[in-house]
Write an enzyme that holds these catalytic residues in place. Structure first.
Site, PDB file in Angstrom:
ATOM      1  N   ASN A   7      44.271  49.283  41.145  1.00 44.46           N
ATOM      2  CA  ASN A   7      44.660  47.880  41.293  1.00 44.46           C
ATOM      3  C   ASN A   7      46.156  47.813  41.611  1.00 44.46           C
ATOM      4  OD1 ASN A   7      45.829  45.350  40.445  1.00 44.46           O
ATOM      5  ND2 ASN A   7      43.819  44.809  39.674  1.00 44.46           N
ATOM      6  N   HIS A  10      50.367  44.714  40.783  1.00 46.57           N
ATOM      7  CA  HIS A  10      51.727  44.700  40.247  1.00 46.57           C
ATOM      8  C   HIS A  10      52.796  45.170  41.225  1.00 46.57           C
ATOM      9  CE1 HIS A  10      50.314  42.924  36.731  1.00 46.57           C
ATOM     10  NE2 HIS A  10      49.540  43.936  36.390  1.00 46.57           N
ATOM     11  N   ARG A  18      61.256  38.387  43.152  1.00 46.27           N
ATOM     12  CA  ARG A  18      62.409  37.978  43.933  1.00 46.27           C
ATOM     13  C   ARG A  18      62.033  37.141  45.161  1.00 46.27           C
ATOM     14  NH1 ARG A  18      67.389  40.580  42.933  1.00 46.27           N
ATOM     15  NH2 ARG A  18      67.499  40.570  40.672  1.00 46.27           N
ATOM     16  N   HIS A  43      43.532  41.280  42.893  1.00 40.81           N
ATOM     17  CA  HIS A  43      43.041  40.044  42.285  1.00 40.81           C
ATOM     18  C   HIS A  43      43.774  38.880  42.946  1.00 40.81           C
ATOM     19  CE1 HIS A  43      42.336  37.750  38.206  1.00 40.81           C
ATOM     20  NE2 HIS A  43      41.903  37.067  39.247  1.00 40.81           N
ATOM     21  N   ARG A  45      44.526  35.526  42.579  1.00 38.21           N
ATOM     22  CA  ARG A  45      44.434  34.506  41.525  1.00 38.21           C
ATOM     23  C   ARG A  45      44.616  33.126  42.112  1.00 38.21           C
ATOM     24  NH1 ARG A  45      45.246  36.785  36.056  1.00 38.21           N
ATOM     25  NH2 ARG A  45      45.290  34.612  35.445  1.00 38.21           N
ATOM     26  N   ARG A  49      49.927  34.277  41.838  1.00 43.34           N
ATOM     27  CA  ARG A  49      51.163  34.764  41.215  1.00 43.34           C
ATOM     28  C   ARG A  49      51.596  36.137  41.727  1.00 43.34           C
ATOM     29  NH1 ARG A  49      49.124  36.015  35.094  1.00 43.34           N
ATOM     30  NH2 ARG A  49      48.617  33.811  35.185  1.00 43.34           N
ATOM     31  N   HIS A  50      50.643  36.926  42.221  1.00 42.33           N
ATOM     32  CA  HIS A  50      51.063  38.212  42.813  1.00 42.33           C
ATOM     33  C   HIS A  50      50.485  38.397  44.221  1.00 42.33           C
ATOM     34  CE1 HIS A  50      47.415  39.194  40.633  1.00 42.33           C
ATOM     35  NE2 HIS A  50      48.010  39.383  39.474  1.00 42.33           N
ATOM     36  N   GLU A  70      38.977  41.257  43.097  1.00 39.08           N
ATOM     37  CA  GLU A  70      38.729  40.604  41.801  1.00 39.08           C
ATOM     38  C   GLU A  70      38.957  39.124  41.998  1.00 39.08           C
ATOM     39  OE1 GLU A  70      41.249  41.875  38.681  1.00 39.08           O
ATOM     40  OE2 GLU A  70      40.628  43.941  38.848  1.00 39.08           O
ATOM     41  N   THR A 100      47.211  38.530  31.635  1.00 37.66           N
ATOM     42  CA  THR A 100      46.256  39.301  32.422  1.00 37.66           C
ATOM     43  C   THR A 100      44.854  38.860  31.991  1.00 37.66           C
ATOM     44  OG1 THR A 100      45.511  41.528  32.989  1.00 37.66           O
ATOM     45  CG2 THR A 100      46.339  41.211  30.758  1.00 37.66           C
ATOM     46  N   THR A 101      43.821  39.451  32.588  1.00 42.44           N
ATOM     47  CA  THR A 101      42.451  39.035  32.265  1.00 42.44           C
ATOM     48  C   THR A 101      42.131  39.445  30.829  1.00 42.44           C
ATOM     49  OG1 THR A 101      41.985  39.543  34.558  1.00 42.44           O
ATOM     50  CG2 THR A 101      40.110  39.056  33.169  1.00 42.44           C
ATOM     51  N   GLU A 151      31.294  45.783  35.298  1.00 43.51           N
ATOM     52  CA  GLU A 151      32.487  46.523  34.891  1.00 43.51           C
ATOM     53  C   GLU A 151      32.728  46.171  33.431  1.00 43.51           C
ATOM     54  OE1 GLU A 151      35.986  46.350  37.385  1.00 43.51           O
ATOM     55  OE2 GLU A 151      37.285  46.830  35.674  1.00 43.51           O
ATOM     56  N   HIS A 191      40.483  48.077  32.432  1.00 49.91           N
ATOM     57  CA  HIS A 191      41.444  47.204  31.750  1.00 49.91           C
ATOM     58  C   HIS A 191      42.139  47.935  30.614  1.00 49.91           C
ATOM     59  CE1 HIS A 191      43.617  43.727  30.425  1.00 49.91           C
ATOM     60  NE2 HIS A 191      43.264  43.157  31.558  1.00 49.91           N
ATOM     61  N   GLY A 192      43.428  48.100  30.781  1.00 54.64           N
ATOM     62  CA  GLY A 192      44.248  48.727  29.743  1.00 54.64           C
ATOM     63  C   GLY A 192      44.191  50.245  29.723  1.00 54.64           C
ATOM     64  N   GLY A 213      45.188  49.718  36.939  1.00 56.70           N
ATOM     65  CA  GLY A 213      46.313  49.145  37.666  1.00 56.70           C
ATOM     66  C   GLY A 213      47.649  49.381  37.008  1.00 56.70           C
ATOM     67  N   HIS A 214      47.905  48.653  35.934  1.00 53.58           N
ATOM     68  CA  HIS A 214      49.250  48.576  35.366  1.00 53.58           C
ATOM     69  C   HIS A 214      49.853  49.941  35.048  1.00 53.58           C
ATOM     70  CE1 HIS A 214      52.292  47.774  32.226  1.00 53.58           C
ATOM     71  NE2 HIS A 214      52.594  46.790  33.044  1.00 53.58           N
TER      72      HIS A 214
HETATM   73  N1  PXP Z   1      39.483  45.676  36.061  1.00 50.51           N
HETATM   74  C1  PXP Z   1      39.553  44.330  36.042  1.00 50.51           C
HETATM   75  C2  PXP Z   1      38.304  43.551  36.265  1.00 50.51           C
HETATM   76  C3  PXP Z   1      40.784  43.669  35.858  1.00 50.51           C
HETATM   77  O1  PXP Z   1      40.839  42.319  35.839  1.00 50.51           O
HETATM   78  C4  PXP Z   1      41.959  44.432  35.727  1.00 50.51           C
HETATM   79  C5  PXP Z   1      43.279  43.766  35.599  1.00 50.51           C
HETATM   80  O2  PXP Z   1      43.605  43.139  36.785  1.00 50.51           O
HETATM   81  C6  PXP Z   1      41.834  45.844  35.765  1.00 50.51           C
HETATM   82  C7  PXP Z   1      40.579  46.431  35.899  1.00 50.51           C
HETATM   83  C8  PXP Z   1      43.020  46.723  35.648  1.00 50.51           C
HETATM   84  O3  PXP Z   1      43.611  46.576  34.391  1.00 50.51           O
HETATM   85  P1  PXP Z   1      44.970  47.295  34.091  1.00 50.51           P
HETATM   86  O4  PXP Z   1      46.006  46.698  34.996  1.00 50.51           O
HETATM   87  O5  PXP Z   1      45.198  47.002  32.649  1.00 50.51           O
HETATM   88  O6  PXP Z   1      44.772  48.767  34.379  1.00 50.51           O
END
Ligand code: PXP
Length: 242
Positions: A7, A10, A18, A43, A45, A49-50, A70, A100-101, A151, A191-192, A213-214
């Protein structure tokens, strides 16, 4: 080997901090693919925002692996998805104020809307996944409304503060994978996830894809994007083999 979807939201977050034209998520996607990722996730949104509409349009033309959009089941975004034609959509809940989600989608509450949306995506040849908590009911409703995949939300596992809590959350995900497979769904997770907690999830039999992603974008600041993706791919590979 489990597929890795990266993802890149970010990268766009830093750009938007900026209001600049860099760093460019399109360039990021190319590097991520060259580093061996199996898919690009963004994603779009409601508040933009991004990732912006233009990013999605260009990514559709440049991504060679798999483009996973997403999205909330929101009328405007549904039309954009149908027009753009990503390879797949992952339907997520969306609240404006969240960082975040935060939780999985309530597939039962939005059953009719999600079923209709899924039918429309299928007519357009788009693969559909529901981002849900690892709960048997949510998995069953996802299947019944026509989804191809689920997922499983790994946020609670990742945020667990005690070994016992982590173990319980891990077990929920393990059972969720089994349940998803039982219903004939493709099962992914995300996620996470980061470099320290990904291995146990990657070693669960039956998971086909992880979306991260993050942690990857954060590591890229120090080691570069290509290495950050390769390091994650290597960890996932090790988990599978050991
Ligand atoms: N999967 C889904 C469905 C998400 O919404 C996100 C966050 O955008 C991620 C995966 C990735 O999460 P993370 O950025 O915490 O790795």
């Amino acid at each position: 080997m489990i597929r890795l979807g990266v993802n890149i939201d970010h990268v766009a977050t830093v750009r938007q901090a900026r209001g600049e034209t860099y760093p460019d998520p399109i360039a990021a996607a190319a590097i991520v693919e060259m580093a061996g990722a199996d898919g690009i996730v963004v994603h779009l949104r409601e508040d933009r925002r991004h990732i912006h509409d233009r990013d999605l349009e260009i990514l559709r033309k440049t991504v060679k692996s798999k483009l996973n959009l997403e999205m909330a089941a929101n009328d405007e975004i549904i039309e954009i998805a149908l027009k753009t034609g990503p390879d797949m959509v992952t339907v997520v809940p969306e609240r404006r104020q969240e960082v975040t989600t935060e939780g999985g989608l309530d597939v039962e509450a939005y059953y009719e809307k999600l079923a209709l949306m899924t039918r429309r995506m299928h007519e357009r040849g788009i693969f559909v996944s529901m981002f849900i908590d690892p709960e048997p009911k949510a998995i069953e409703f996802s299947k019944k409304l026509g989804s191809d995949a689920v997922e499983l939300h790994t946020g609670r596992y990742c945020n667990a503060t005690t070994p016992q809590e982590r173990e319980e959350e891990y077990e929920r995900i393990r059972l969720g994978v089994e349940e998803g497979l039982k219903w004939g769904l493709q099962v992914s997770a995300g996620h996470g996830l980061n470099y320290f907690n990904v291995k146990p999830i990657a070693s669960l039999p039956g998971i086909e894809e992880l979306n991260i992603g993050h942690s990857i974008i954060a590591r890229a600041i120090f080691v570069g994007l290509e290495k950050a993706v390769r390091d994650m791919k290597a960890l996932i590979g090790e988990a599978k083999s050991g």
